[in-house]
Design an enzyme around this catalytic site. Structure first.
Site, PDB file in Angstrom:
ATOM      1  N   LYS A 252       0.393  14.139   1.571  1.00 53.35           N
ATOM      2  CA  LYS A 252      -0.977  14.436   1.130  1.00 53.35           C
ATOM      3  C   LYS A 252      -1.112  15.884   0.645  1.00 53.35           C
ATOM      4  O   LYS A 252      -2.105  16.246   0.019  1.00 53.35           O
ATOM      5  CB  LYS A 252      -1.960  14.186   2.270  1.00 53.35           C
ATOM      6  CG  LYS A 252      -1.933  12.782   2.861  1.00 53.35           C
ATOM      7  CD  LYS A 252      -2.613  11.771   1.987  1.00 53.35           C
ATOM      8  CE  LYS A 252      -2.751  10.424   2.693  1.00 53.35           C
ATOM      9  NZ  LYS A 252      -3.390   9.403   1.841  1.00 53.35           N
TER      10      LYS A 252
ATOM     11  N   LYS B 263     -14.932   7.872  -3.160  1.00 47.09           N
ATOM     12  CA  LYS B 263     -16.133   8.159  -2.372  1.00 47.09           C
ATOM     13  C   LYS B 263     -16.722   9.518  -2.752  1.00 47.09           C
ATOM     14  O   LYS B 263     -17.939   9.665  -2.903  1.00 47.09           O
ATOM     15  CB  LYS B 263     -15.794   8.119  -0.885  1.00 47.09           C
ATOM     16  CG  LYS B 263     -15.382   6.752  -0.377  1.00 47.09           C
ATOM     17  CD  LYS B 263     -14.623   6.832   0.942  1.00 47.09           C
ATOM     18  CE  LYS B 263     -13.947   5.507   1.240  1.00 47.09           C
ATOM     19  NZ  LYS B 263     -12.858   5.634   2.214  1.00 47.09           N
TER      20      LYS B 263
ATOM     21  N   LYS C  75      -8.663  13.717   4.869  1.00 48.06           N
ATOM     22  CA  LYS C  75      -7.785  12.550   4.869  1.00 48.06           C
ATOM     23  C   LYS C  75      -6.755  12.717   5.972  1.00 48.06           C
ATOM     24  O   LYS C  75      -6.667  13.780   6.605  1.00 48.06           O
ATOM     25  CB  LYS C  75      -7.090  12.372   3.519  1.00 48.06           C
ATOM     26  CG  LYS C  75      -6.374  13.614   3.010  1.00 48.06           C
ATOM     27  CD  LYS C  75      -5.831  13.394   1.592  1.00 48.06           C
ATOM     28  CE  LYS C  75      -6.928  13.439   0.576  1.00 48.06           C
ATOM     29  NZ  LYS C  75      -6.938  12.360  -0.362  1.00 48.06           N
ATOM     30  N   ARG C  76      -6.001  11.674   6.206  1.00 43.76           N
ATOM     31  CA  ARG C  76      -4.920  11.726   7.187  1.00 43.76           C
ATOM     32  C   ARG C  76      -4.026  12.924   6.898  1.00 43.76           C
ATOM     33  O   ARG C  76      -3.697  13.217   5.747  1.00 43.76           O
ATOM     34  CB  ARG C  76      -4.128  10.419   7.110  1.00 43.76           C
ATOM     35  CG  ARG C  76      -2.961  10.298   8.048  1.00 43.76           C
ATOM     36  CD  ARG C  76      -2.516   8.830   8.104  1.00 43.76           C
ATOM     37  NE  ARG C  76      -2.289   8.274   6.785  1.00 43.76           N
ATOM     38  CZ  ARG C  76      -1.074   8.121   6.242  1.00 43.76           C
ATOM     39  NH1 ARG C  76       0.003   8.522   6.898  1.00 43.76           N
ATOM     40  NH2 ARG C  76      -0.935   7.557   5.060  1.00 43.76           N
TER      41      ARG C  76
ATOM     42  N   HIS D 114       0.796  -1.223   0.000  1.00 42.53           N
ATOM     43  CA  HIS D 114       0.000   0.000   0.000  1.00 42.53           C
ATOM     44  C   HIS D 114       0.834   1.282   0.000  1.00 42.53           C
ATOM     45  O   HIS D 114       0.287   2.343   0.280  1.00 42.53           O
ATOM     46  CB  HIS D 114      -0.909   0.033   1.232  1.00 42.53           C
ATOM     47  CG  HIS D 114      -2.089  -0.883   1.148  1.00 42.53           C
ATOM     48  ND1 HIS D 114      -3.250  -0.564   0.488  1.00 42.53           N
ATOM     49  CD2 HIS D 114      -2.275  -2.128   1.651  1.00 42.53           C
ATOM     50  CE1 HIS D 114      -4.111  -1.562   0.591  1.00 42.53           C
ATOM     51  NE2 HIS D 114      -3.546  -2.527   1.298  1.00 42.53           N
TER      52      HIS D 114
ATOM     53  N   THR E 140      -8.800   6.124  -1.797  1.00 43.05           N
ATOM     54  CA  THR E 140     -10.201   5.725  -1.965  1.00 43.05           C
ATOM     55  C   THR E 140     -11.136   6.879  -1.624  1.00 43.05           C
ATOM     56  O   THR E 140     -12.300   6.857  -2.009  1.00 43.05           O
ATOM     57  CB  THR E 140     -10.552   4.508  -1.088  1.00 43.05           C
ATOM     58  OG1 THR E 140     -10.200   4.779   0.272  1.00 43.05           O
ATOM     59  CG2 THR E 140      -9.822   3.265  -1.562  1.00 43.05           C
TER      60      THR E 140
END
Length: 830
Positions: free
Chosen positions: A573, A679, A567-568, A376, A675
């Site tokens: 990111k 969504k 998100k985290r 991952h 993901t």
């Protein structure tokens, strides 16, 4: 498995062809709820609170699930089906009640019975449920979606993990800083689980005793160990429109000896329970901090603890029918969800050799044929390793096995590449530089017959970058399985208004087969449908605006563009890219240069790891910029910035349906898949993103013209990192807006005059060694955001693109992903 009438309940597990079910009436439902209120909760039904109604309703649904689960297990045994075991450190399932009611087809019936007969509101009752503290981010949420799809598709599957007493943490904000508080999600118990009497011993420490057996073969025995007991807890997962119910089996740690009575009687009360406390710490907290030695050891023990218990359970189940291991790989498939369960490989080798008496070659053949590994991450620093001394102290026999695996593997490599010592060093399971460490990802690759990435780009970069050496030796093992999400949770449950609109216009087949959403395409240009579509989005935005007002104390306009990044919190990111654009837009507004830009509400949510100092500083920056903007009268309602605390599944279900824009802005080549992008797109948000992870495949399905793509691709990112002329300082010098944004951060404008608070962030942004290339992508990101603003003001164009995003999301269901795993990796035909 046969589908069943959606108005049925209480199945007879003894019927050989499927459950016999009696009709569920409102009276039957209410009677069962009242029974649980009295017998399980000791409460007068006339005086029950919403929380007590929730628990009684959960027990009622559990009654139904356990009967179907028993029937499912009998059907698996009767047909002698190969089983799949999905091993994951996380299962981020969120709340169970709503999802279970949907999959059982009972939402309307239960809502009516609660309201009309008992006087309770189902939506309010559902809010009483705690989010299960069993995961943190995308890894755990993917595992939860996989369980839903495996149940729906009727796979004989089991999820295995840890029953954490405390989740990651509850996030609070104090002066804009993240503060962590315990996530005691089990405070009021968990009505969905069954506590099993299944207990297995799990050993740690000790030493290895070597001896010769009666045939003169060298044998090994792990002795003088410390022992912890693993207790099983089952949570049931129903399939949608299906009889199938599968289970997650989660392990909690129990002391093998609860109380030292001698110490207790001597008055040493703390010492009397010290052993029990130490043992049970193993399943106490999800992801203990690994920046201290004790935290590292605890994480390592957690990984082995659940793996060791799981394989005792797998072998127990296998031995019900088989006396030897000749059929093991025909009956057992094990999927490792990232490297956390990779210790399973030497554990199975130990069990086969030391317990079952098999030789090395036979044991290794079984191992490789049994295991499959999902990777991952694309970042080498994120590939898990463990110090050899820790490994030796905690699992001495397993380290011996790892060294033997490595010896045999390197001999194979040396025969293929004679004299290439550098290759041997790169591929060794033991990293020799500095402190010796075991490379767990390499162990997972060598010990598995399948290694898959989770998006096409990710899988390509595995083969050409991070695992290139291994791909050259085992090309047939590497494959791609693009991630997905379950539409039952992320559209049908999270966005019932939009789901109903879709179903009224194209039917409900999409709930079981997401490709049926293609039927929406002809409606994308119909003005009347567009208006209904936008009306549903507006209702969701109103609900989110109310939540923001109550949670953050900020009033936002539902007519504004809702720009969402949830998100985290992590540097890769690139939440900083988003913040920098907000600052640029803010400075344009107060300078009178943003007249053609629509009002915008920028929404952040996410947690930073407790020991990740830089990520926590990013949270502080977001909140400090928000404080300045939201209180500046010159801005009025043109721009709002909010950070919603304590992000989790249930909060995501409220934010995602309201999003207009989905921020997926990592540097190309850093995000494995993502993901959240799926969504948000499934709920009609338009993506602004780089060509990274699954964004690439989404652009292929949705159409690049229906997304907002910016920035460098993966090849350009690599070229920029090697080019000394393409440095952040050049962007800073040449772009006055970007320079103004960074100078404002450095000057203390957003930190009440403190010029040191955000200096570490500014320094990194201007550093030529910034690994995430924020400033190099920032100019194109700002340009792309201008296009977002222009198109948002064209409601007809925006509605058409939003509808097409949803219509073309068929590929991104975990139903498709699981079919591929089952048929191409696990060897199970559906």
């Amino acid at each position: 498995m046969s589908s069943m009438n959606r108005d049925t309940l209480l199945c007879d597990p003894d019927t050989p062809t499927g459950p016999y079910c009696e009709t569920l009436s409102a009276d039957n439902l209410v009677s069962t709820i009242n029974h649980h209120l009295l017998s399980f909760l000791g409460q007068d039904p006339m005086l029950a609170s919403n929380r007590e109604i929730y628990k009684a309703l959960a027990y009622t649904m559990r009654d139904l699930l356990i009967k179907r689960w028993i029937w499912t297990q009998k059907e698996i045994y009767a047909r002698n089906r190969k089983r799949v075991y999905y091993l994951s450190m996380e299962f981020l399932i969120g709340r169970s009640l709503g999802n279970n009611l949907i999959n059982l087809g009972l939402v309307d019936k239960v809502a009516a019975a609660l309201e009309k007969v008992m006087g309770y509101n189902l939506a309010e009752v559902r809010e009483e449920e705690e989010d299960a503290g069993l995961g943190n981010g995308g890894l755990g949420r993917l595992a939860a979606c996989f369980m839903d799809s495996m149940a729906t598709l009727g796979l004989p599957a089991y999820g295995y993990g840890i029953r954490y007493e405390y989740g990651l943490f509850n996030q609070h904000l104090q002066d804009g800083f993240q503060v962590e508080r315990p996530d005691n999600w089990l405070r009021y118990g968990n009505p969905w689980e069954f506590d099993r009497r299944t207990l297995y011993p799990v050993k740690f420490h000790g030493r290895v005793h070597r001896y010769q057996d009666h045939n003169g073969h060298l044998r090994h025995q792990w002795v003088d160990t410390n022992e912890v007991m693993a207790m099983a807890h089952d949570m049931l997962v129903p399939g949608f429109n299906s009889d199938s119910v599968i289970n997650m089996r989660l392990w909690s740690a129990k002391a093998s000896r609860g109380l030292d009575l001698v110490s207790f009687n001597l008055g040493n009360y703390a010492q009397a329970v010290a052993s029990a406390v130490e043992s049970e710490t193993i399943s106490k907290v999800l992801y203990p901090s690994d920046d201290i030695r004790e935290g590292q050891e605890l994480r390592f023990k957690q990984q082995y603890f659940f793996v060791a218990a799981t394989f005792q359970d797998i072998i127990r189940r296998y031995k019900k029918k088989y006396k030897n291991f000749s059929e093991f790989t025909a009956q057992v498939a094990v999927q490792l969800n990232d490297t956390h369960p990779a210790i399973a490989i030497p554990e199975l080798m130990r069990l086969l050799m030391d317990k079952e008496g098999l030789g090395w070659e036979e044991s290794w053949k079984i191992c490789v044929s049994t295991f499959a590994y999902t990777n991952h991450t694309l970042m080498p620093e994120a590939l898990e390793t463990w110090a050899v001394d820790l490994f030796h102290r905690v699992l001495p026999r397993h380290l011996e096995i790892v060294y033997e695996i490595n010896r045999r593997f390197l001999a194979e490599v040396a025969s293929l590449y004679p004299g290439d010592n550098e290759r041997l060093r790169r591929m060794s399971l033991i990293e020799e530089a500095g402190v010796k460490r075991v490379r767990m990802a390499f162990l997972a690759i060598i010990g598995s017959h399948s290694i898959n990435g989770v998006a096409k780009l990710h899988s390509h970069l595995q083969k050409t970058r991070i695992f290139k050496d291994f791909y050259e030796i085992y090309p047939d093992r590497f494959n791609n399985k693009t991630n997905g999400i379950t539409q039952r949770r992320w559209l049908l449950k999270a966005n019932p208004g939009l789901a109903n609109l879709i179903t009224k216009n194209i039917g409900g087949d999409w709930v079981s087969d997401l490709f049926f959403l293609r039927r929406l395409e002809p409606l994308a240009t119909q003005r009347a449908f567009q208006e209904r579509w936008l009306a549903e989005k507006y209702r969701n935005k109103q609900q989110l605006a109310a939540l923001i007002s109550s949670t953050c104390g900020v009033t936002v306009d539902p007519d504004s563009l809702f720009d969402v990044q949830i998100k985290r919190i992590h540097e890769y990111k690139r939440q900083l890219l988003n913040v920098l654009h907000v600052i640029v837009l803010y400075q344009r507004i107060i300078a009178g240069r943003a007249e053609d830009s629509p009002p915008r509400t920028v929404i952040f949510a996410g947690k930073a790891a407790p020991s990740y100092v830089r990520a926590k500083l990013i949270i502080k920056l977001i909140n400090s910029v928000a404080e300045t903007i939201n209180h500046d009268p010159r801005v009025a309602n043109r721009l709002k910035l909010v950070f919603i605390p304590n992000y989790g599944v249930s909060l995501a279900e409220k934010i995602i349906p309201a999003a207009d824009v989905s921020e997926q802005i990592s540097a190309a080549g850093t995000e494995a898949s993502g993901t959240g992008n799926m969504k948000l797109a499934l709920n009609g948000a338009l993506t602004i993103g780089t060509m990274d992870g699954a964004n690439i495949e989404m652009s292929e399905e949705i159409g690049r013209e229906n997304m907002f793509i910016f920035g460098m691709n993966a090849q350009e990112v690599e070229a920029t990192r090697r080019d000394p002329s393409k440095v952040p300082a050049t962007v800073y010098r040449n772009n006055s807006e970007i320079r103004g944004a960074l100078d404002a951060m450095a000057s203390g404008y957003f930190s009440r005059g403190d010029t040191t608070l955000f200096q570490p962030i500014v320094h990194t942004l201007l550093s030529p060694d910034d690994p995430y290339l924020l400033l190099q992508d920032l100019e194109d990101y700002i340009r792309c955001q201008e296009k977002v603003g222009r198109e948002f003001m064209n409601k007809e164009l925006w509605a058409r693109k939003s509808i097409l995003n949803v219509a073309r999301m068929g590929k991104f269901s975990t139903d498709r992903t699981i079919r591929e795993y089952a048929e191409e990796i696990w060897g199970i035909k559906l």
